[in-house]
Design an enzyme around this catalytic site. Structure first.
Site, PDB file in Angstrom:
ATOM      1  N   ASP A   1      -1.559  -1.710  -3.734  1.00  0.00           N
ATOM      2  CA  ASP A   1      -2.916  -1.616  -3.200  1.00  0.00           C
ATOM      3  C   ASP A   1      -3.493  -0.211  -3.425  1.00  0.00           C
ATOM      4  O   ASP A   1      -2.832   0.651  -4.011  1.00  0.00           O
ATOM      5  CB  ASP A   1      -2.842  -1.971  -1.704  1.00  0.00           C
ATOM      6  CG  ASP A   1      -4.178  -2.348  -1.113  1.00  0.00           C
ATOM      7  OD1 ASP A   1      -5.157  -2.467  -1.865  1.00  0.00           O
ATOM      8  OD2 ASP A   1      -4.249  -2.515   0.128  1.00  0.00           O
ATOM      9  N   HIS A   2      -4.711   0.009  -2.937  1.00  0.00           N
ATOM     10  CA  HIS A   2      -5.449   1.278  -3.063  1.00  0.00           C
ATOM     11  C   HIS A   2      -4.578   2.506  -3.298  1.00  0.00           C
ATOM     12  O   HIS A   2      -3.799   2.891  -2.439  1.00  0.00           O
ATOM     13  CB  HIS A   2      -6.273   1.522  -1.801  1.00  0.00           C
ATOM     14  CG  HIS A   2      -7.392   0.565  -1.641  1.00  0.00           C
ATOM     15  ND1 HIS A   2      -7.204  -0.690  -1.131  1.00  0.00           N
ATOM     16  CD2 HIS A   2      -8.700   0.661  -1.944  1.00  0.00           C
ATOM     17  CE1 HIS A   2      -8.358  -1.329  -1.122  1.00  0.00           C
ATOM     18  NE2 HIS A   2      -9.292  -0.541  -1.612  1.00  0.00           N
TER      19      HIS A   2
ATOM     20  N   HIS B   1     -13.599  -1.955   5.286  1.00  0.00           N
ATOM     21  CA  HIS B   1     -12.197  -2.148   5.673  1.00  0.00           C
ATOM     22  C   HIS B   1     -12.079  -2.131   7.188  1.00  0.00           C
ATOM     23  O   HIS B   1     -12.794  -1.414   7.863  1.00  0.00           O
ATOM     24  CB  HIS B   1     -11.327  -1.028   5.097  1.00  0.00           C
ATOM     25  CG  HIS B   1     -11.116  -1.117   3.624  1.00  0.00           C
ATOM     26  ND1 HIS B   1     -11.104  -0.026   2.814  1.00  0.00           N
ATOM     27  CD2 HIS B   1     -10.904  -2.180   2.805  1.00  0.00           C
ATOM     28  CE1 HIS B   1     -10.877  -0.396   1.554  1.00  0.00           C
ATOM     29  NE2 HIS B   1     -10.767  -1.706   1.530  1.00  0.00           N
TER      30      HIS B   1
ATOM     31  N   SER C   1       0.855  -1.193   0.000  1.00  0.00           N
ATOM     32  CA  SER C   1       0.000   0.000   0.000  1.00  0.00           C
ATOM     33  C   SER C   1       0.890   1.241   0.000  1.00  0.00           C
ATOM     34  O   SER C   1       2.104   1.148   0.203  1.00  0.00           O
ATOM     35  CB  SER C   1      -0.891   0.010   1.251  1.00  0.00           C
ATOM     36  OG  SER C   1      -0.091   0.219   2.410  1.00  0.00           O
TER      37      SER C   1
ATOM     38  N   HIS D   1     -12.610  -6.821  -1.361  1.00  0.00           N
ATOM     39  CA  HIS D   1     -11.951  -5.959  -0.364  1.00  0.00           C
ATOM     40  C   HIS D   1     -12.750  -5.966   0.918  1.00  0.00           C
ATOM     41  O   HIS D   1     -13.949  -6.195   0.902  1.00  0.00           O
ATOM     42  CB  HIS D   1     -11.942  -4.492  -0.826  1.00  0.00           C
ATOM     43  CG  HIS D   1     -11.059  -4.222  -1.983  1.00  0.00           C
ATOM     44  ND1 HIS D   1     -10.815  -2.959  -2.422  1.00  0.00           N
ATOM     45  CD2 HIS D   1     -10.358  -5.041  -2.789  1.00  0.00           C
ATOM     46  CE1 HIS D   1      -9.995  -3.003  -3.461  1.00  0.00           C
ATOM     47  NE2 HIS D   1      -9.722  -4.260  -3.712  1.00  0.00           N
TER      48      HIS D   1
ATOM     49  N   GLU E   1      -8.990   2.529   6.138  1.00  0.00           N
ATOM     50  CA  GLU E   1      -7.830   1.738   5.767  1.00  0.00           C
ATOM     51  C   GLU E   1      -6.735   2.687   5.333  1.00  0.00           C
ATOM     52  O   GLU E   1      -6.930   3.489   4.436  1.00  0.00           O
ATOM     53  CB  GLU E   1      -8.199   0.786   4.613  1.00  0.00           C
ATOM     54  CG  GLU E   1      -7.070  -0.123   4.147  1.00  0.00           C
ATOM     55  CD  GLU E   1      -6.846  -1.315   5.075  1.00  0.00           C
ATOM     56  OE1 GLU E   1      -7.654  -1.522   5.996  1.00  0.00           O
ATOM     57  OE2 GLU E   1      -5.850  -2.032   4.867  1.00  0.00           O
TER      58      GLU E   1
ATOM     59  N   ASP F   1      -5.507  -8.117   5.020  1.00  0.00           N
ATOM     60  CA  ASP F   1      -4.574  -7.215   5.703  1.00  0.00           C
ATOM     61  C   ASP F   1      -4.815  -7.233   7.202  1.00  0.00           C
ATOM     62  O   ASP F   1      -3.965  -7.649   7.983  1.00  0.00           O
ATOM     63  CB  ASP F   1      -4.709  -5.796   5.124  1.00  0.00           C
ATOM     64  CG  ASP F   1      -3.625  -4.846   5.627  1.00  0.00           C
ATOM     65  OD1 ASP F   1      -2.618  -5.331   6.184  1.00  0.00           O
ATOM     66  OD2 ASP F   1      -3.781  -3.622   5.473  1.00  0.00           O
TER      67      ASP F   1
ATOM     68  N   ASN G   1      -8.309  -9.407  -0.767  1.00  0.00           N
ATOM     69  CA  ASN G   1      -7.302  -8.693   0.018  1.00  0.00           C
ATOM     70  C   ASN G   1      -7.343  -9.150   1.477  1.00  0.00           C
ATOM     71  O   ASN G   1      -8.417  -9.245   2.066  1.00  0.00           O
ATOM     72  CB  ASN G   1      -7.562  -7.187  -0.038  1.00  0.00           C
ATOM     73  CG  ASN G   1      -7.267  -6.601  -1.400  1.00  0.00           C
ATOM     74  OD1 ASN G   1      -6.890  -7.307  -2.329  1.00  0.00           O
ATOM     75  ND2 ASN G   1      -7.426  -5.291  -1.512  1.00  0.00           N
TER      76      ASN G   1
HETATM   77 ZN   LIG Z   1     -11.174  -1.100  -1.766  1.00  0.00          ZN
END
Ligand SMILES: [Zn+2]
Length: 332
Positions: free
Chosen positions: A84-85, A201, A42, A238, A158, A262, A260
């Site tokens: 990531d994002h 998230h 990320s 996600h 997130e 995390d 995903n």
């Molecule tokens: Zn997302």
């Protein structure tokens, strides 16, 4: 990898890494599970990896990716390297320099730095989101990079991106939105799509998150009814922490090929370290003029426990997503 997962109705765990121990734990888990997988960085993870003095997200992501390239050759599984994002405001400082780094490597005869990147422009109105997504998809396609895009809003917080105030009906992508994503991006390069179906998230108690996997089924149906079976999306899941196994498995039937992971692996890494500190309290500290126990405060000792905790959780993710035993390494 994407074709194999789509065909086999399984998905790849995509784990966020930030350090050598998290990379090593992830690689070990994929290898022991005989599962291919995705390792992702990320913007916050990249910044962390570059050090508190440098704080350069793109540089840190390059460093972590180089580490994965060097270590992954030791294992008989395929590893996709992903970022990531990436919100629109950090595209110029993160995504574009990383794509440029891959272009530079390719010109020098080397393989790609990353195999895929994510653009998360879901905070923009759909039309603007798709305009930016299309521009970056074309740029990625020139360099044989897959682009992941997102439409709809994932709730929660997130990496400093907080959407916890968003109305609940906005947490579901409509079939019309999914059609629009297909119509904009189809034919311009390979992409993955994170549609939202109530995802949040972060970590929640069971029952707090109302997922509607049928949203994915309905969206896929809208697209394949109009454009044929080949139009099926490669979907990404996600914000799935705490999702019951049967709901995870349901999404695999609707075309999810990447999930995903995390929050759950963050906890799995930290949990054994907490155990280590609490059980060895008098040894990890210098108390009452004593000198502590060097063996107990050597970071390698407890970081190895964190690495193993993360590894165990990732192996569970491979089982949950049915990627265990599915490696195509050496078969393609
Ligand atoms: Zn997302």
């Amino acid at each position: 990898m994407l074709n194999a997962a789509q065909k086999g109705d399984y998905a790849y765990p995509a784990i966020n890494v930030t350090s050598l121990p998290t990379i090593n734990g992830a690689l070990k888990a994929f290898a022991e599970s005989k599962s291919d997988g995705i390792i992702q960085v990320s913007t916050g993870g990249g910044q962390f990896a570059s050090g508190t003095a440098v704080k350069d997200a793109a540089l840190g992501a390059i460093v972590l990716a180089e580490v994965v390239h060097r270590l992954a050759v030791k294992y008989d599984v395929l590893i996709g390297l992903h970022t990531d994002h990436c919100q629109p405001k950090v595209v110029d400082g993160f995504l574009r320099p990383l794509i440029a780094e891959t272009a530079r490597r390719r010109a020098a005869g080397q393989i790609n730095l990353f195999t895929s990147h994510m653009l998360d422009a879901s905070e923009l109105p759909l039309k603007e989101n798709m305009t930016l997504s299309l521009e970056l998809l074309k740029l990625c396609a020139e360099n044989e990079i897959v682009l992941e895009v997102e439409a709809g809003v994932v709730g929660g917080e997130e990496d400093g991106h907080d959407t916890s105030g968003v109305a609940h009906d906005k947490l579901y992508t409509s079939p019309e939105d999914m059609l629009s994503v297909y119509e904009t991006l189809n034919g311009h390069g390979r992409y993955m799509f994170a549609a939202t179906f109530g995802n949040v998230h972060g970590a929640y108690k069971p029952g707090a998150v109302k997922l509607k996997p049928a949203i994915l089924r309905d969206g896929q149906k809208a697209v394949t009814d109009k454009y044929g079976a080949a139009a099926e999306f490669d979907l990404v899941f996600h914000g799935g922490s705490g999702t019951p196994l049967e709901e995870i498995r349901e999404t695999l039937d609707y075309g999810v090929i990447k999930m995903n992971i995390d929050t759950d692996t963050q906890y799995a890494f930290t949990r054994p370290i907490v155990d280590h500190m609490m059980k060895n309290y008098a040894g990890v500290l210098k108390i009452d003029g004593e000198v502590g126990d060097k063996k107990l405060y050597d970071p390698r000792g407890y970081l190895k426990k964190g690495e193993q905790g993360l590894c165990d959780r990732m192996k569970q993710a491979c089982d949950d997503l049915r990627s265990t035993g599915q490696t195509i390494c050496g078969k393609v």
